[in-house]
Write a protein that holds these residues in place. Structure first.
Motif, PDB file in Angstrom:
ATOM      1  N   THR A  87      41.373  37.488  18.532  1.00 52.50           N
ATOM      2  CA  THR A  87      42.060  38.937  18.596  1.00 52.50           C
ATOM      3  C   THR A  87      42.655  38.859  19.980  1.00 52.50           C
ATOM      4  N   ASN A  88      43.576  39.572  20.241  1.00 49.21           N
ATOM      5  CA  ASN A  88      44.152  39.711  21.606  1.00 49.21           C
ATOM      6  C   ASN A  88      43.124  40.117  22.536  1.00 49.21           C
ATOM      7  N   GLU A  89      42.300  40.798  22.262  1.00 46.94           N
ATOM      8  CA  GLU A  89      41.069  41.204  23.068  1.00 46.94           C
ATOM      9  C   GLU A  89      40.226  39.935  23.660  1.00 46.94           C
ATOM     10  N   ASP A  90      40.353  38.714  22.730  1.00 50.53           N
ATOM     11  CA  ASP A  90      39.770  37.607  23.331  1.00 50.53           C
ATOM     12  C   ASP A  90      40.687  37.327  24.606  1.00 50.53           C
ATOM     13  N   LEU A  91      41.957  37.166  24.368  1.00 52.10           N
ATOM     14  CA  LEU A  91      42.733  36.871  25.544  1.00 52.10           C
ATOM     15  C   LEU A  91      42.744  37.549  26.773  1.00 52.10           C
ATOM     16  N   THR A  92      42.694  38.763  26.506  1.00 54.65           N
ATOM     17  CA  THR A  92      42.656  39.995  27.558  1.00 54.65           C
ATOM     18  C   THR A  92      41.215  39.724  28.298  1.00 54.65           C
ATOM     19  N   VAL A  93      40.190  39.471  27.738  1.00 47.42           N
ATOM     20  CA  VAL A  93      38.986  39.293  28.359  1.00 47.42           C
ATOM     21  C   VAL A  93      39.121  37.876  29.291  1.00 47.42           C
ATOM     22  N   CYS A  94      39.770  36.875  28.769  1.00 50.57           N
ATOM     23  CA  CYS A  94      39.930  35.470  29.351  1.00 50.57           C
ATOM     24  C   CYS A  94      40.712  35.708  30.704  1.00 50.57           C
ATOM     25  N   LYS A  95      41.745  36.711  30.361  1.00 54.70           N
ATOM     26  CA  LYS A  95      42.861  37.006  31.717  1.00 54.70           C
ATOM     27  C   LYS A  95      41.868  37.823  32.860  1.00 54.70           C
ATOM     28  N   ARG A  96      41.068  38.565  32.470  1.00 55.97           N
ATOM     29  CA  ARG A  96      40.399  39.465  33.490  1.00 55.97           C
ATOM     30  C   ARG A  96      39.439  38.370  34.138  1.00 55.97           C
ATOM     31  N   GLN A  97      38.613  37.529  33.318  1.00 58.93           N
ATOM     32  CA  GLN A  97      37.656  36.608  33.806  1.00 58.93           C
ATOM     33  C   GLN A  97      38.483  35.521  34.959  1.00 58.93           C
ATOM     34  N   LEU A  98      39.619  35.204  34.273  1.00 60.26           N
ATOM     35  CA  LEU A  98      40.519  34.258  35.186  1.00 60.26           C
ATOM     36  C   LEU A  98      40.814  34.906  36.673  1.00 60.26           C
ATOM     37  N   LYS A  99      41.221  36.283  36.586  1.00 59.89           N
ATOM     38  CA  LYS A  99      41.578  36.934  37.889  1.00 59.89           C
ATOM     39  C   LYS A  99      40.362  36.869  38.827  1.00 59.89           C
ATOM     40  N   MET A 100      39.244  37.281  38.191  1.00 56.53           N
ATOM     41  CA  MET A 100      38.001  37.509  38.666  1.00 56.53           C
ATOM     42  C   MET A 100      37.613  36.273  39.457  1.00 56.53           C
ATOM     43  N   LEU A 101      37.688  35.238  38.858  1.00 56.31           N
ATOM     44  CA  LEU A 101      37.168  33.932  39.238  1.00 56.31           C
ATOM     45  C   LEU A 101      38.097  33.417  40.376  1.00 56.31           C
ATOM     46  N   LEU A 102      39.332  33.698  40.099  1.00 58.76           N
ATOM     47  CA  LEU A 102      40.334  33.091  41.197  1.00 58.76           C
ATOM     48  C   LEU A 102      40.153  33.929  42.527  1.00 58.76           C
ATOM     49  N   ASP A 103      40.047  35.237  42.259  1.00 60.53           N
ATOM     50  CA  ASP A 103      39.849  35.955  43.497  1.00 60.53           C
ATOM     51  C   ASP A 103      38.679  35.856  44.244  1.00 60.53           C
ATOM     52  N   GLU A 104      37.524  35.251  43.582  1.00 60.39           N
ATOM     53  CA  GLU A 104      36.381  35.262  44.147  1.00 60.39           C
ATOM     54  C   GLU A 104      36.060  33.768  44.932  1.00 60.39           C
ATOM     55  N   TYR A 105      36.593  32.590  44.109  1.00 56.16           N
ATOM     56  CA  TYR A 105      36.409  31.329  44.510  1.00 56.16           C
ATOM     57  C   TYR A 105      37.603  30.705  45.161  1.00 56.16           C
ATOM     58  N   ASP A 106      37.491  30.000  46.108  1.00 54.73           N
ATOM     59  CA  ASP A 106      38.407  29.442  46.769  1.00 54.73           C
ATOM     60  C   ASP A 106      39.153  28.218  45.964  1.00 54.73           C
ATOM     61  N   LYS A 107      38.263  27.468  45.505  1.00 56.01           N
ATOM     62  CA  LYS A 107      38.297  26.209  44.539  1.00 56.01           C
ATOM     63  C   LYS A 107      38.252  26.817  43.029  1.00 56.01           C
ATOM     64  N   VAL A 108      39.223  26.287  42.345  1.00 55.05           N
ATOM     65  CA  VAL A 108      39.197  26.861  40.844  1.00 55.05           C
ATOM     66  C   VAL A 108      38.340  26.213  40.199  1.00 55.05           C
ATOM     67  N   PRO A 109      37.353  27.076  39.594  1.00 57.09           N
ATOM     68  CA  PRO A 109      36.221  26.580  38.840  1.00 57.09           C
ATOM     69  C   PRO A 109      36.549  26.336  37.231  1.00 57.09           C
ATOM     70  N   TYR A 110      37.241  24.933  37.111  1.00 50.61           N
ATOM     71  CA  TYR A 110      37.936  24.821  36.115  1.00 50.61           C
ATOM     72  C   TYR A 110      36.900  24.778  34.715  1.00 50.61           C
ATOM     73  N   LYS A 111      35.658  24.113  35.170  1.00 54.82           N
ATOM     74  CA  LYS A 111      34.833  24.215  34.090  1.00 54.82           C
ATOM     75  C   LYS A 111      33.924  25.270  33.448  1.00 54.82           C
ATOM     76  N   VAL A 112      33.901  26.256  34.730  1.00 57.23           N
ATOM     77  CA  VAL A 112      33.410  27.517  34.317  1.00 57.23           C
ATOM     78  C   VAL A 112      34.427  28.400  33.366  1.00 57.23           C
ATOM     79  N   ILE A 113      35.874  28.157  33.806  1.00 55.46           N
ATOM     80  CA  ILE A 113      36.780  28.743  33.078  1.00 55.46           C
ATOM     81  C   ILE A 113      36.892  28.265  31.569  1.00 55.46           C
ATOM     82  N   GLN A 114      37.015  26.941  31.347  1.00 59.08           N
ATOM     83  CA  GLN A 114      36.972  26.220  30.068  1.00 59.08           C
ATOM     84  C   GLN A 114      35.472  26.797  29.267  1.00 59.08           C
ATOM     85  N   TYR A 115      34.212  26.819  29.849  1.00 58.28           N
ATOM     86  CA  TYR A 115      33.158  27.270  29.147  1.00 58.28           C
ATOM     87  C   TYR A 115      33.100  28.671  28.610  1.00 58.28           C
TER      88      TYR A 115
END
Length: 1633
Positions: free
Chosen positions: A1213-1241
């Protein structure tokens, strides 16, 4: 009830029916039976004897309708209905019965209907009608899937209607003839009278002159005689005056005399009245007195003295006696004794004499004696006598009255003598006067005679003058009459002849009319026309005289009435007119199928003009029966709306019109109420269900009429609508003219009726009519008024023609809108939620007209209107369609428009959808590039195409020039390739679609898109993105908003977001419907209506029983509710959802759009620049967000590929994408280095992966996300696919992303998903098949000839399968031959396989025998057997076999072949020992075989089995036939197919499959157990999943194994494993065919 009947049939008993007193009667009746049979008379034995008697004597007749599942279910639940009953099927009546009943029904009415001698041919015609409708109903069902039941009751209704219609029409025609004839006769008589009057006038002229001369002579004679009479008159008058004076004097004297005696007369009269009170016994009492008192003696003395003459007349005299105490001497009169002897001896006579006494002739001597003897006596007074006796008193009063009267009478004697003398003089004078008068009378008589003669002459003269004047008037009026009605005279003459001719044709014409009224209601216009035409032809065949081309409309239609119907809202097309006539003429109440509310509107408008009014109620109305009861009594009309598929049993008495004659009126019983039935009552029923399936019982009770709007009727409505919008004054003038014309025609008819009635009502001959000036003036006025109306009608026609000419210029728009409406109504056959009302369509049309581009050039304006409205409709419909149906709708829209423009060949259209018909002999495959598996279907299509005119000779051209088509076959875009000439130039684009379907059906969908682009516009293939705000703006408080759900979709998030945007987040209530939630939901709605809130009712499909309440709630919504109120609903597609709610709602589907482009477009339209920039690392965020959006689109769109895309189709559902979008923003805001494995997981295994259950799908989603969420994705131009179409964009805004997305292909190639192009073939072929089958499913079917029955076909298939089913394997012998052995685990594998297959074979053998018995009725057809029969008929593997059998997707025919091959494999093993090479596809449970092989190795080499694995050695240089010996370890297997990959025999590893080769075979494989495996260093090992069947999905069984997955094959590859995972590469043991 059926349970009780079942018990009665089975045992004769019904549990709990008898009470204790019943057992006493049973004991008394049946005890002797026990004694007689020498059975102990216990309670049980006595009751048993009673039941024996019951079963012996009871007779049950049970009637049931065999239609539907209910009958089958009842038979299964209550087997005694079959086992204990003699079943008799009452099907349609045979022809003999129809003829017999027809003759019987008409025989009694032969003379009344004037059909003497015609009954045999008429009945033959009735039979033909009935039989033809039976056949037509079958065709109706086959072609349009609409049910119409023709029952014997229908035939009886036909006969009844025929009698009614024929008698009514005959009466009507005869009345018309008599009416016209009466008027015509009067006009003919008037013509004749003109000549007669002229002759009469000529004859009367000399008579008038002679009469004038005679009158003058008579006048002179009369003058002389009159003078003589005047002289005599004077003398008589003088003498008469004198006589009158003397008469007055005499009268005065008489008055004085009468006044003098008046008091005496009054006293006497009163006395006489008192005397009348005397009775006989009163006088007897006096007589009996021995010594009467003196008063008595004195009174009686008076009586005797006065009645002395009476005594003497009767021979008596006064008695003389000695005085009391005196001796000797003179005697004295003894009045008492005299009275006693002569008067009191007969009391009655005495009374009569007293009353009749002549008072005027009293003897004076008696009076004198009375004065001497009685009057002086002291006792002669009233006081003395009234104490003596009752009689004495009245006798005293009589004597006193007579005495007083005499005195008065004598005193007035001189006066009376004078009166006598005067009267004598008067008499003499009168006699003289009489003589004089007689003489005068003679003179006067003579004068009168002369006067009479004179007057007679005057009268004769005047009469002649009057007659001449009358003749002149008559002549003038007759000329006026004949000249004024000369046109009518000719027309009436023609009409009489025409009507007389029609009378002779009435029997034949009435057959057609009665047949149409009785049978045609449920049919559509095409079938009605066909039916009517066939009947007219049959009339000629059987020899029944009839009007040429007679139709019900001509025969029963009344022009004035029809025009009134049209004004009331009845559409003007022929079918609607027929419907109106059926309603008017039908005997039964009408149930109208009215999906567009046309009938509703019409009946309501008609009801308003009804004097008693109309009540509109719904079937769900709690006051329904109360309303009906009142209407029945007061004669109101009732319109019952929204009738369902079943009719309420409480309506039965009303529908069946169960009336009882009671005196002069009728009564009807409803429930326990007996009501007086008012014959003005009418009932109409309507249903909005477009295609309801009513039972035969319903067809018997009501007349069903198909009121669905027709194309021509809708076209007229839309024409009126467009003209009213574009030129309101013109349309208003048109409406006024139509109404005026209707009124004028009605008035003309009334005037003619008035003229004819006036002429007919005049009794007597024409002369009397001509004397009636009022009548002639009335006729002249009527004629003049009629002429004015006729002129007005002519003028109106000219004006109307001018208006119509202007209106007709808008017809193309009306025609287009009509086409489009019928295009969207067809959608309801695809999904029950696709319901659209005419009101909604009209509203959208009005908006289209208002918003279309204006233009002063009419042609340009029409084009703008058509273009705008067509796309507006497409947009509005698309938002309510599922993604899979949007292209289908575009295609239907395109084809419908082309058909309307006569630009579509219907044969070609039908061929594209249905393909070739009949058997086609397959020619030899002349190509090297088309596989032998694909060739038969391709050739069948090409051969079939050649039957179309455009493709004549194409089949031979193709075979002769196959190489010219290879380029198209190999092309990735064959729809864009050129055909060999001359076909490229000859064929239209649509005809090229037909060719493409034959050779490359996988590319038909993009070809259809190109076709729509060319014929309409490219925007019709790009569905508009979902816009909830726009949907909301289109809604109103009265129209609900419905989210139509699909599996996995959840619109709540979108709803909550929108509610927040509209400031309604705190003003809405939500509830998920289910058991018991209905009342709570209703309270929510009522509360929200009051306060202007929103209500979201979720999952309406789970509350089917509450749907009627939901419909009621929506119907009660009106304009007075709060303007902010909205009702939001969510529901899966459901047949139970109320159609009216669907039709008038705003429907929306929320599901992922089809295609990467559409998915991305929707995602980015819902994002704005603020969201895209809402991160500290904007560039990285935008790039990775685009990667996530593309990942989201990819994993959703993979589902279209079926199992190769996902083992299980997950609903992301679109809600899945919405959650991913929020998490992506949060992780990018909090980490200097992009945590790809965390985002992928988080994305692959949490947000999306939470839904993924299959371990192979988990592997796939983890692999996919690495492609889109990675460091490389930050590079501009990074390719997400090999083609380079999908790349990582440089950071931009929303508009930039949308511009890029718009450039993406509408249909992405498989490479975008990492798949081979072959993956698209299966998906595309399925998409093409579904597209064409769906469109075909809503087209009218073409009926075919009858063949074998369904039961015969099933029995034939069962016999065939039975013959192909192997015998059960001999288990005991096999077990002995292959006992359980430590050294050979394969023995156990074999035995277990035999057990499994034997279980299947035994089930098949038994079930096939039973299903054949059930088909013959020898045993009950159970649910399992019915399911088996259905599967056999559908060429599917029955469920009971599939449950016991091996996993397979093959159809039944292939499955039986597969079963035979598997049994042959086992039989070969049994007969020849363990095979050298194993056909692994033949195992029921291949996992056991693999375990057995490992176990053999482990035991042989004494190694723990859990340490062993297989090494897969591909022996691509050998075939199974090349193997002579079993391998020392492991085993050889074959029979494995590959999808998504193939084995490269030259390079010895897997590679990409060949184009269009969906499946390839894996070479012989040596499964070699080992502890450690060695892998080639230069190759990658792909862990290829091996499945039993291509569906891939499976469940975990009790053995711990998957029902589908077998194991992983390790296959070498040059490419990375991730590539094959994304490609969905897998291996299978069994394919679909």
């Amino acid at each position: 009830m059926l349970e009780d009947l079942n018990n009665v049939l089975n045992s004769g008993d019904v549990t709990g029916i008898y009470q204790e007193k019943d057992f006493e009667d049973i004991t008394q009746a049946c005890k002797q039976e026990c004694i007689k049979r020498q059975i102990p008379p216990t309670r049980m034995n006595i009751f048993t004897q009673y039941l024996i008697r019951v079963k012996k004597n009871i007779h049950l007749i049970i009637a049931m309708s065999p239609l539907g599942n209910q009958f089958t279910t009842r038979l299964r639940m209550f087997p005694s209905l079959v086992n204990c009953c003699t079943i008799d099927w009452f099907t349609e009546w045979p022809e003999e019965a129809l003829i017999g009943v027809g003759k019987g029904q008409l025989a009694d009415y032969e003379q009344e209907l004037a059909i003497e001698g015609k009954i045999p041919v008429l009945v033959e015609m009735f039979k033909n009608l009935h039989k033809s409708v039976e056949k037509l109903s079958q065709r109706f069902l086959a072609e349009l899937r609409r049910y119409n039941y023709v029952t014997p009751t229908s035939y009886l209704e036909l006969l009844q209607l025929y009698r009614t219609i024929l008698s009514e029409k005959r009466r009507d025609l005869n009345q018309q003839i008599q009416r016209l004839k009466g008027g015509l006769d009067k006009l003919i008589a008037a013509n004749d009278a003109v000549e007669e009057i002229k002759i009469t006038l000529k004859d009367m002229q000399p008579k008038l002159e002679q009469a004038s001369i005679d009158t003058i002579k008579m006048m002179e004679k009369l003058k002389v005689d009159k003078q003589e009479a005047d002289d005599t008159q004077k003398i008589v008058a003088r003498e008469e005056s004198e006589a009158t004076k003397q008469q007055e004097e005499a009268t005065q004297l008489a008055t004085q005399a009468e006044a003098s005696v008046a008091d005496a007369n009054r006293t006497l009269e009163l006395t006489i009245v008192e005397v009348q009170k005397l009775r006989k016994e009163h006088l007897v009492e006096i007589k009996s007195l021995g010594s009467p008192p003196n008063a008595v003696k004195v009174t009686l003395a008076g009586v005797v003295i006065l009645m002395q003459d009476y005594i003497k007349q009767n021979g008596g005299e006064i008695i003389l006696t000695m005085k009391e105490g005196q001796i000797g001497g003179k005697k004295e009169e003894n009045f008492f004794e005299t009275a006693r002897k002569y008067l009191l001896s007969d009391p009655q006579k005495l009374l009569d004499q007293l009353l009749k006494y002549d008072k005027d002739s009293t003897n004076p001597a008696h009076i004198k004696k009375l004065e001497e003897k009685v009057i002086p006596q002291p006792e002669f007074n009233i006081d003395a006598v009234k104490n003596c006796s009752f009689a004495t008193k009245f006798l005293y009063m009589w004597v006193k009255a007579m005495y007083d009267y005499y005195r008065v009478y004598t005193e007035t004697k001189p006066l009376r003598d004078q009166l006598v003398a005067m009267r004598k003089i008067v008499e003499e004078k009168t006699a003289e006067l009489k003589i004089k008068k007689e003489e005068l009378e003679r003179v006067n008589a003579k004068i009168r005679e002369l006067e009479e003669m004179y007057n007679q002459k005057i009268l004769e003269k005047e009469d002649l003058q009057n007659k001449m004047k009358e003749c002149e008037i008559k002549l003038e009026r007759a000329q006026k009459l004949t000249e004024g009605l000369s046109e009518e005279k000719e027309r009436w003459g023609r009409d009489i002849k025409s009507l007389q001719a029609k009378v002779e044709l009435l029997p034949g014409d009435s057959i057609v009319a009665a047949g149409m009224v009785a049978y045609s209601g449920p049919f559509t216009s095409h079938y009605r026309t066909s039916m009517e035409g066939d009947w007219v032809l049959k009339l000629g065949v059987v020899g029944v005289a009839h009007s040429e081309g007679v139709t019900m409309r001509q025969f029963l239609g009344d022009g004035v009435k029809i025009q009134a119907w049209n004004i009331a809202g009845l559409p003007k097309d022929d079918t609607s007119t027929e419907n109106g006539i059926i309603i008017d003429k039908s005997r039964r109440w009408c149930l109208m199928i009215d999906p567009q509310n046309q009938a509703n509107k019409f009946i309501k408008n008609m009801g308003r003009d009804n004097a008693e009014g109309i009540d509109v109620v719904k079937i769900s109305d709690v006051n329904l029966m109360r309303t009906l009861e009142l209407a029945i009594q007061f004669g109101k009309w009732v319109l019952l709306e929204n009738v369902g598929r079943e009719l309420d049993p409480s309506l039965e008495p009303i529908l069946n019109q169960q009336l009882v004659k009671s005196g002069t009126s009728y009564t009807i019983t409803i429930g326990d109420k007996q009501l007086t039935y008012n014959e003005k009552f009418k009932l109409y029923l309507t249903t909005t269900i477009p295609n309801p399936h009513y039972s035969p019982e319903t067809f018997v009770k009501v007349t069903i009429i198909n009121f669905a709007i027709t194309a021509s009727g809708l076209e007229e409505q839309m024409l009126a609508q467009i003209v009213a919008l574009e030129n309101p004054a013109l349309e208003q003038k048109k409406i006024e003219i139509v109404k005026k014309n209707a009124a004028d025609k009605k008035q003309l008819l009334a005037i003619e009726d008035s003229i004819l009635k006036s002429l007919s009502d005049q009794k007597g001959d024409i002369s009397e009519i001509l004397l009636d000036e009022t009548l002639i003036n009335k006729l002249q006025t009527s004629k003049r008024f009629a002429a004015e109306i006729n002129q007005r009608v002519k003028d109106s026609k000219i004006t109307e023609a001018q208006i119509d000419e202007v209106r007709e210029s808008y017809r193309p728009v009306a025609f287009r809108s009509s086409l489009l409406f019928f295009c969207i109504t067809d959608l309801a056959n695809i999904d029950p939620m696709y319901q659209y009302s005419l009101q909604w369509f009209t509203k959208l049309f009005v908006l289209g007209v208002e918003n279309a581009q204006p233009s002063t050039v009419i042609e340009e304006r029409l084009k703008n209107l058509n273009d705008y409205f067509t796309y507006s409709l497409y947009e509005n419909i698309c938002r309510s369609l599922f993604e899979r149906h949007k292209l289908l709708f575009s295609f239907m829209l395109c084809v419908k428009i082309l058909q309307g423009a006569q630009m579509m060949d219907d044969k070609q259209w039908r061929y594209l959808l249905a393909g070739p018909q009949g058997d086609i002999k397959i020619a030899h495959n002349p190509t090297a590039w088309i596989s032998d598996n694909a060739w038969p279907d391709i050739y069948r299509q090409i051969k079939g195409m050649s039957t179309l005119d455009a493709f004549k000779g194409f089949d031979q051209f193709f075979i002769d020039n196959t190489d010219m088509f290879k380029g198209i076959w190999d092309s990735s875009q064959p729809q864009k390739e050129q055909l060999p000439e001359p076909w490229q130039g000859q064929l239209t684009q649509f005809e090229k679609l037909i060719f493409l379907k034959a050779l490359r059906p996988d590319k038909l969908v993009p070809a259809v898109q190109d076709y729509i682009d060319q014929q309409l516009n490219p925007k019709f293939t790009i569905p508009p993105t979902f816009d909830l705000e726009k949907c909301y703006k289109d809604s109103s408080p009265m129209s609900p908003l419905i989210f139509v759900l699909s599996a996995g979709s959840d619109p709540v998030a979108d709803f909550l977001k929108f509610a927040d945007e509209q400031n309604m987040a705190k003003r809405f209530d939500s509830i998920s419907l289910g058991q018991g939630q209905g009342p709570k939901a209703e309270r929510m709605v009522k509360d929200a209506i009051q306060r202007g809130g929103w209500v979201l009712l979720q999952n309406c499909h789970l509350a089917i029983s509450w749907m009627n309440d939901l419909e009621r709630i929506c119907e009660e919504l009106n304009e007075n509710i709060h303007k902010d109120f909205r009702l939001w609903l969510t529901s899966m597609p459901s047949n139970s959802f109320p159609i009216p709610v669907l039709q008038n709602s705003v429907k929306m589907t929320i599901e992922p759009p089809q295609g990467i482009r559409a998915n991305l477009m929707r995602t980015y339209k819902n994002l704005d620049d603020k969201e895209l920039s809402d991160c500290t690392k904007q560039d990285i965020f935008k790039k990775l967000l685009f990667g996530f959006c593309l990942f989201h689109a990819i994993i959703q769109d993979r589902r279209k590929f079926g199992a190769i895309g996902w083992n299980i189709p997950y609903e992301f559902t679109n809600e899945d994408l919405t959650v991913c979008k929020r998490q992506l923003k949060m992780l990018l805001d909090e980490y200097d280095k992009v945590p790809y494995k965390v985002i992928q997981y988080l994305g692959a295994e949490i947000n999306y992966g939470g839904r993924v259950t299959d371990d192979k799908d988990v592997r796939l989603i983890k692999t996919i996300i690495k492609k889109y969420i990675c460091h490389e994705a930050l590079r501009d131009g990074y390719k997400f696919s090999e083609s380079g179409i999908y790349v990582s964009l440089a950071s931009t805004n929303q508009e930039g992303y949308l511009n890029y997305i718009e450039q993406l292909p509408l249909n992405p190639d498989p490479e975008a998903f990492g798949m081979h192009e072959n993956a698209e073939i299966t998906n595309s072929q399925n998409t093409t098949r579904v597209l064409l089958e769906t469109v075909l499913s809503i087209q009218p079917r073409q009926s075919s000839g009858t063949g074998k029955s369904r039961e015969e076909t099933i029995e034939e298939i069962a016999t065939f399968v039975q013959s192909r089913t192997p015998e059960v394997l001999p288990f005991d012998d096999i077990f002995k031959k292959y006992p359980t052995s430590y050294e050979e685990s394969m023995n156990t594998v074999l035995v277990q396989e035999v057990i499994r297959y034997n279980r299947l074979l035994a089930t098949m053998k038994e079930s096939l025998i039973n299903v054949k018995k059930a088909l013959k009725g020898q045993i009950v057809m159970s649910d399992e057997l019915e399911s088996l029969a259905n599967s056999l008929f559908d060429n599917q593997v029955p469920l009971m076999w599939a449950d016991k059998g091996f996993l397979s997707l093959k159809p039944l025919s292939s499955w039986t072949n597969d079963l035979s091959a598997r049994i042959n494999f086992l039989q070969s093993w049994i007969d020849n020992g363990t095979p050298k090479v194993f056909w692994i596809s033949g195992f029921f449970f291949p996992q056991a075989f693999l375990t057995g092989s490992l176990q053999n190795y482990a035991r042989r080499h004494v190694i723990a089995i859990d340490k062993l694995n297989y090494e897969f050695k591909i022996l691509d240089t050998l075939s199974p036939q090349d193997i002579d010996e079993k391998p020392e370890d492991g085993c050889y297997v074959f029979g494995i197919s590959l999808e998504g990959i193939r084995w490269d025999y030259k390079k010895h590893y897997i590679t990409h499959p060949r184009p269009k080769e969906l499946y390839s075979e894996l070479p012989l494989v040596w499964l070699l157990p080992c502890i450690e495996k060695e892998y080639p260093k230069d190759l990658v090992i792909y862990q290829c999943p091996l499945y039993k069947v291509v569906s891939r999905a499976g469940t975990l069984s009790t053995t711990g194994h998957s029902t589908n997955f077998v194991t992983f094959l390790e296959l070498p590859s040059k490419d990375s494993e991730e590539q094959w995972i994304r490609a969905g590469a897998a291996a299978f043991l069994s394919l679909r065919y």
